[in-house]
Design a protein around this motif. Structure first.
Motif, PDB file in Angstrom:
ATOM      1  N   LEU A  45       0.854  -1.177   0.000  1.00 51.72           N
ATOM      2  CA  LEU A  45       0.000   0.000   0.000  1.00 51.72           C
ATOM      3  C   LEU A  45       0.894   1.232   0.000  1.00 51.72           C
ATOM      4  O   LEU A  45       1.812   1.350   0.826  1.00 51.72           O
ATOM      5  N   THR A  46       0.655   2.137  -0.946  1.00 49.37           N
ATOM      6  CA  THR A  46       1.377   3.402  -0.974  1.00 49.37           C
ATOM      7  C   THR A  46       0.663   4.390  -0.064  1.00 49.37           C
ATOM      8  O   THR A  46      -0.570   4.445  -0.042  1.00 49.37           O
ATOM      9  N   GLY A  47       1.434   5.173   0.667  1.00 52.47           N
ATOM     10  CA  GLY A  47       0.828   6.184   1.530  1.00 52.47           C
ATOM     11  C   GLY A  47       1.514   7.525   1.386  1.00 52.47           C
ATOM     12  O   GLY A  47       2.705   7.595   1.080  1.00 52.47           O
ATOM     13  N   GLY A  48       0.761   8.586   1.582  1.00 53.88           N
ATOM     14  CA  GLY A  48       1.298   9.938   1.594  1.00 53.88           C
ATOM     15  C   GLY A  48       0.739  10.675   2.789  1.00 53.88           C
ATOM     16  O   GLY A  48      -0.446  11.013   2.841  1.00 53.88           O
ATOM     17  N   VAL A  49       1.589  10.902   3.791  1.00 50.72           N
ATOM     18  CA  VAL A  49       1.148  11.462   5.069  1.00 50.72           C
ATOM     19  C   VAL A  49       1.018  12.977   4.966  1.00 50.72           C
ATOM     20  O   VAL A  49       1.949  13.660   4.557  1.00 50.72           O
ATOM     21  N   GLN A  50      -0.128  13.502   5.398  1.00 51.23           N
ATOM     22  CA  GLN A  50      -0.391  14.927   5.264  1.00 51.23           C
ATOM     23  C   GLN A  50      -0.279  15.682   6.584  1.00 51.23           C
ATOM     24  O   GLN A  50      -1.087  16.563   6.880  1.00 51.23           O
ATOM     25  N   THR A  51       0.702  15.328   7.366  1.00 54.27           N
ATOM     26  CA  THR A  51       0.922  16.028   8.624  1.00 54.27           C
ATOM     27  C   THR A  51       2.372  15.886   9.028  1.00 54.27           C
ATOM     28  O   THR A  51       3.018  14.890   8.687  1.00 54.27           O
TER      29      THR A  51
END
Length: 306
Positions: free
Chosen positions: A130-136
């Motif tokens: 799973l690819t993730g992009g953290v927005q914090t």
């Protein structure tokens, strides 16, 4: 289980992932993620090249794996918090046989294409990705007020969403492994450009004897009203309507020329506003001087193939 090593039985029989995770990569973000899982009552195994970065986590209950193979063996769900996908390959390729049956939640930043390549590489070695992009930033980890973009197999996301929600809220973007990376990079485009513009504003203010604390409330007011511009212009852009009934590129050129001259007069590096001015001038030279600034959307798209 000892707080300094994974037991042989745990290595032979990885946890199901329902209440345990492995976190590989213990920079500020990785440490915050591991801490969030500990706070949520998870059994957490950690590994980092510099082992001392795990010390505080171990002191609060995490298990320090002696090596990457041991870290992978400990749990089904493996959260990667690395600089980029090159770091993933450097760390995991020597331990590739241990990837079989693992769920890699890759929260490392990189391009959409590299995310797709990384997902395919994981599948080739028997893992799911799973690819993730953290927005914090790290301070927001553990809060549902922030989101992380995810993409990859929908069934995999749904199966482990409860695990992912320990880190932040979740925003699933689709099956394409590159989508989460793409949405993340889109946000970074806006974030870094905006933050840099604010810093240039502070530098220009300072050169004229105005402090950061004095000008920042005005900057915040300007940025706070941007959502109105976005709401107003978005349907026009999607409709291909760029009429200059509200503002015009010719006006923008004149305005940015004044900004560039003001910076030069103050001895402040004008490169940032000059780059914006150049984009305005390019659009004007292409015959769009009397169109809305939104015409730049099409100018930028065409420029990608120039």
């Amino acid at each position: 289980m000892s707080p300094s090593a994974v037991s042989p039985s745990a290595a032979a029989h990885p946890s199901s992932g329902a209440s345990s995770v492995t976190v590989i990569g213990l920079g500020p973000m990785g440490r915050a993620m591991a801490g969030a899982y500990l706070d949520a009552g998870y059994d957490v195994t950690v590994w980092n090249r510099t082992a001392s970065r795990a010390d505080e986590l171990v002191a609060t209950g995490a298990v320090r794996a002696a090596g990457v193979e041991e870290a992978l063996a400990a749990n089904e769900v493996v959260v990667l918090s690395l600089t980029d996908y090159a770091a993933m390959y450097a760390i995991l390729e020597p331990a590739a046989p241990a990837l079989a049956g693992r769920v890699l939640v890759n929260l490392s930043s990189d391009t959409p294409e590299r995310a797709r390549e990384g997902a395919a590489w994981a599948v080739e070695h028997g893992a799911r990705h799973l690819t993730g992009g953290v927005q914090t930033p790290p301070s927001g980890i553990g809060s549902p007020e922030f989101d992380t973009f995810y993409s990859g197999p929908r069934d995999l996301f749904e199966q482990y969403e409860h695990v992912l929600q320990v880190i932040t809220g979740t925003d699933y973007r689709g099956e394409d492994p590159g989508l989460a990376a793409l949405y993340y990079q889109l946000q970074m485009d806006l974030f870094w450009t905006t933050l840099t513009a604010w810093l240039h504003t502070l530098a220009l203010a300072d050169a004229n004897g105005i402090s950061a604390s004095e000008i920042t409330p005005y900057a915040a007011r300007t940025l706070g009203g941007m959502d109105q511009f976005l709401d107003f212009y978005t349907p026009r852009i999607e409709a291909g309507r760029h009429s200059g009934d509200v503002e015009r590129i010719s006006m923008a050129v004149a305005s940015m020329e004044h900004v560039v001259h003001t910076a030069r007069d103050a001895g402040v590096d004008p490169a940032l506003p000059a780059a914006v001015l150049e984009a305005f001038r390019r659009a004007s030279a292409e015959g769009y001087a009397e169109d809305s600034l939104t015409r730049l959307f099409e100018v930028f798209v065409r420029g990608a193939g120039a």
